[in-house]
Design a protein around this motif. Structure first.
Motif, mmCIF file in Angstrom:
data_model
loop_
_atom_site.group_PDB
_atom_site.id
_atom_site.type_symbol
_atom_site.label_atom_id
_atom_site.label_comp_id
_atom_site.label_asym_id
_atom_site.label_seq_id
_atom_site.Cartn_x
_atom_site.Cartn_y
_atom_site.Cartn_z
ATOM 1 N N ASN A 101 1.285 -5.634 2.560
ATOM 2 C CA ASN A 101 0.145 -6.330 3.156
ATOM 3 C C ASN A 101 0.237 -7.839 2.955
ATOM 4 O O ASN A 101 0.692 -8.292 1.909
ATOM 5 N N LEU A 134 -3.424 -2.742 9.073
ATOM 6 C CA LEU A 134 -3.336 -4.163 8.706
ATOM 7 C C LEU A 134 -3.573 -5.086 9.893
ATOM 8 O O LEU A 134 -3.563 -6.299 9.734
ATOM 9 N N TYR A 156 0.858 -1.175 0.000
ATOM 10 C CA TYR A 156 0.000 0.000 0.000
ATOM 11 C C TYR A 156 0.903 1.236 0.000
ATOM 12 O O TYR A 156 1.883 1.266 0.747
ATOM 13 N N GLY A 216 0.869 -7.935 8.125
ATOM 14 C CA GLY A 216 1.695 -7.281 7.130
ATOM 15 C C GLY A 216 3.027 -6.905 7.747
ATOM 16 O O GLY A 216 3.336 -7.288 8.875
#
Lengths: 318, 529
Positions: free
Chosen positions: B495, B324, B290, B328
């Protein structure tokens, strides 16, 4: 011409006119969405060349007015075109989804309409006493809870904990009618809870209104029991507003249940529409819009016609 | 007691004892129910695959507008469906190696410019036709060219020519590429009869399962391919893939036993879900990440001091913990992590440092007006909350961020790759070269940070042709450091893939290439009787 025929014909003509107006709005609406079909199909993977190629192929470079009339004439001939995204025949795939949607709506209507009217009658009969208050409290509570929450709660208790009905209401043609009914049990329950209060309260209000009339007093004096008075004298005279609200809710059951469809993974028209809106699949969005508009206008027309017919002054003119 | 347990395990392995019976007896011996369940699973797993039964998967990322055309596959459910009916020339294994599939053997010229794929003989398509080298060439051709609407267009762009010599397909590249076989593992390049030129949507391939019915966005059903060329897969008789986009509906379908496996478990509920009986949550660290993207050529972000200030003003660990929920790992402002071959783990981890961030911010001479950060639920799950966390941590460094929430609709066309500063995601690629070539090469279409450095491009091209791993690793390390210190990429987190599977499913293995064993779970898992 009999005035009632004239009135009904007027209603029908008005409905068709309205449908045309709706088609213009639908077409215009799909033109002002941000981004275009080509961009949505390719998404993050769009490049300048692939965008140009796709636009050319989809005929997006023609003027909007030309596209509107082309679309309208083929739609009138029952040809809704093919979906831009997957090339499927729209009439065929939409037909399947529409059948599912109507099945769910019909199941919900069969349960909720008689239930709502019966509860309304009971509420009138026991007005301001505990049955009336209980009915109002329960139905107003279920209508006030968002439908997705009702759905999750039912799915958790009835599907996950008790295992009575599946949480995934994915019906298919290979299922028997009984299997189908079991599969849609949860969405039907949620939809019933959502539409019940509206119809019940309207029934109650419409009948209570009539109950003030002198002829009700006469009927009571005649010695009829409470429920008999309501059934024989009050209900027939309160039918117009009740039919109106019933039709409104039926229309909702057909066109407004996308949230319930998502929660229970029901392959209905709402989900189909949303999928294609997000991909800017304009022909499908327009076709769905047209169907929804037709259902809405059609059911409202039925409500109008029923209230015309229910009016004795119009049925028997001097 | 151990002997008795071993005896029970042997009974299980010989398929003479059910789960219920095993758990019952084992708990009677004082083993906890959870441990007994694991023992049972291990015993069954050790006994090898069982054939028969049906595997049902509930996948997100499908729509009624989907097609079966491999070129257009972009979301998870369509990916899962494609994997189940098709094969590619090669696959990438769990440890990042190239595994021959429809190509039996892969060799290259010493300059890594010509690659020879020897095509497996005697493989049949679902329509009974034999798969030939001509089909392979036709498939690649269909994804090439400017008019191809294929997700693999960028991958096959570097192919100069293809030639068939007996059962060998020789592919000549315009530029040497030591990682070329990895590109052929791309799922879009599923081999179709005549390359799918006749009917790309036919769904005819060489895969483990034959499509029985396909209702886009609802359900696809498969039956086992009786003529499958690979006997180490396709254990269940039937596979069903149901599209369940709603995360809660997906978990309740698994809990109520209507499906056997689901993808994309919401990290918020993963911990709770794992406590439910009859299922396990599987999280696998992958290469997806991300990001927040600063476009270097915009007036604001042309200033590297401002970019550095923002990189120091983000609290990565907090993002991993809160967005998360621990599923992650922290990122380091370059798109590579330990899941990639040739990763340099000596690069220093960038930490949240509001003081240094404030220093850089002052040095940048920014006028103090709020910097607009655009975000949307479409960017990644929790992107709105992540942007708000970023806003808070930047505020502590005296950097004013203004979070602007954009509609999911049109995010990829109106915001991403357009606006100066926005949230986004990348799903990662099997090798470093592919990741950098896709998004950090000056000329790449998806160069969303506008990272245009001739010296970086030169290193990327050199590494591409370099067959010596030590030298390649060094080049990649220098590129990573360069991007980390000067690039427009803020990468707070990688992630995990979070799947959940029913305990009746056996054979699940972690695969960093993608969720649900890179979508091979439906064909490589089996269900206990």
């Amino acid at each position: 011409m009999h005035p009632i025929v004239k009135l009904v014909a007027q209603r029908l003509a008005l409905g068709i006119l309205l449908l045309f107006a709706a088609s213009v709005l639908i077409f215009a609406g799909t033109q002002i969405l941000p981004g275009d079909v080509a961009q949505s199909i390719l998404g993050q993977s769009a490049t300048e060349t692939s965008l140009a190629n796709l636009r050319e192929q989809l005929g997006l470079n023609e003027p909007a007015v030309t596209r509107y009339f082309k679309w309208l004439f083929s739609a009138l001939q029952g040809d809704l075109g093919t979906a831009l995204t997957n090339g499927a025949d729209i009439a065929e795939s939409l037909g399947k989804r529409l059948k599912n949607t109507l099945f769910l709506a019909a199941c919900a209507a069969v349960v909720s309409v008689p239930l709502a009217i019966t509860l309304g009658l009971i509420a009138v009969r026991f007005r301001d006493r505990w049955p009336d208050k209980l009915i109002s409290a329960v139905t107003l509570t279920t209508i006030s809870i968002p439908e997705f929450l009702l759905g999750y709660v039912l799915a958790y208790f009835i599907a996950v904990k008790l295992g009575w009905a599946p949480s995934v209401a994915m019906i298919s043609d290979s299922m028997s009618l009984f299997e189908k009914l079991r599969t849609v049990a949860l969405p039907v329950a949620v939809l019933t809870m959502v539409v019940l209060a509206h119809m019940m309260r309207m029934t109650r209000a419409a009948i209570l209104n009539v109950m003030q009339s002198a002829y009700i007093e006469t009927a009571e004096l005649k010695g009829l029991s409470g429920l008999e008075v309501i059934r024989k004298h009050a209900l027939p005279n309160a039918i117009a507003p009740i039919v109106n609200v019933v039709m409104l809710n039926l229309a909702y059951l057909v066109v407004g249940v996308v949230v319930v469809e998502v929660v229970f993974v029901y392959p209905g028209l709402g989900q189909y529409l949303v999928d294609h809106v997000s991909k800017r699949d304009v022909p499908v969005v327009q076709a769905c819009g047209l169907i929804f508009a037709a259902v809405y206008i059609g059911l409202n027309m039925v409500a109008d016609i029923v209230s015309i017919l229910a009016n004795p002054r119009l049925r028997h003119p001097k | 007691m151990n002997e008795k347990i071993e005896y029970l395990k042997r009974r299980v392995a010989a398929r003479k004892m059910s789960r219920r019976e095993f758990v019952g007896r084992a708990t009677a011996m004082g083993v906890s129910a959870a441990a007994a369940g694991t023992m049972f699973a291990n015993a069954v797993q050790a006994a090898g695959p069982i054939r028969g039964g049906t595997i049902k998967a509930g996948l997100s990322g499908g729509a009624s507008s989907d097609t079966l055309d491999p070129a257009l596959v972009a979301s998870e459910a369509t990916h899962g469906i494609l994997r189940t009916w098709s094969d590619t020339l090669v696959n990438v294994s769990r440890d990042g190696a190239v595994v021959p599939r429809l190509a039996e053997e892969i060799t290259s010229s010493p300059d890594a410019k010509t690659w020879n794929f020897r095509i497996r003989k005697g493989v049949e398509f679902h329509n009974g036709k034999t798969m030939t080298p001509e089909d392979v060439v036709a498939t690649i051709e269909r994804h090439t060219g400017d008019d191809a609407k294929s997700g693999a267009q960028g991958i096959v762009k570097g192919i100069e020519s293809m030639a068939i010599d007996g059962d060998i397909v020789a592919i000549t590249l315009s530029q040497a590429n030591a990682d070329f076989p990895y590109l052929m593992a791309d799922y879009h390049l599923a081999i179709q009869p005549n390359g799918g030129k006749d009917d790309p949507n036919a769904g005819i391939g060489t895969g483990a399962y034959i499509i029985e019915s396909n209702e886009p966005g609802v359900r696809t059903t498969f039956r086992r391919n009786p003529n499958d060329w690979d006997e180490n897969r396709g254990y269940a008789d039937n596979v069903e893939i149901l599209v369940i986009n709603d995360a809660t509906a997906r978990t309740s379908a698994l809990q109520s036993g209507q499906v056997d496996m689901i993808n994309r478990v919401d990290p918020k509920v993963a911990g709770l879900l794992d406590r439910a009986p009859n299922l396990t949550v599987k999280n696998v660290s992958g290469r997806g990440h991300y990001v927040f993207i600063m476009r270097i050529e915009t007036d604001e972000f042309v200033n590297n001091d401002l970019r550095m200030a923002l990189k120091l003003a983000i609290n990565r660990q907090e993002m991993v913990d809160k967005i998360l929920r621990g599923y992650g790992s922290v990122g380091n402002d370059f798109p590579i992590n330990a899941a990639y071959p040739l990763f340099d783990d000596t690069i220093e981890q960038r930490e949240y440092d509001p003081e240094r961030a404030a220093e850089y911010y002052r040095k940048s001479g920014h006028d103090g007006s709020p910097i607009i950060l655009r975000t949307s639920d479409a960017a990644f799950p929790g992107a709105v909350e992540a942007a708000q966390l970023f806003q808070e941590s930047a505020r502590a460094a005296g950097i004013p961020l203004e979070v602007k929430r954009e509609p999911s609709d049109g995010y990829w066309s109106e915001v991403w790759n357009v606006k100066p500063f926005c949230a986004s995601y990348w799903s990662g690629r099997p090798v470093q070269d592919q990741m950098y070539s896709t998004a950090y090469l000056s000329t790449a279409e998806w160069n969303d940070t506008q990272w245009k450095r001739p010296e970086f491009d030169a290193m990327l091209i050199e590494a591409k042709a370099e067959l010596d791993p030590a030298r390649r690793k060094e080049l990649y390390s220098r590129m990573a450091r360069m991007l980390r210190d000067e690039g427009g990429l803020i990468l707070p987190m990688f992630n995990d893939f979070v799947d959940a599977i029913s305990t009746r499913v056996m054979g699940y293995e972690d695969d960093p290439n993608g969720e649900l064993m890179d979508h091979f779970a439906m064909q490589r898992c089996w269900v206990e009787g």
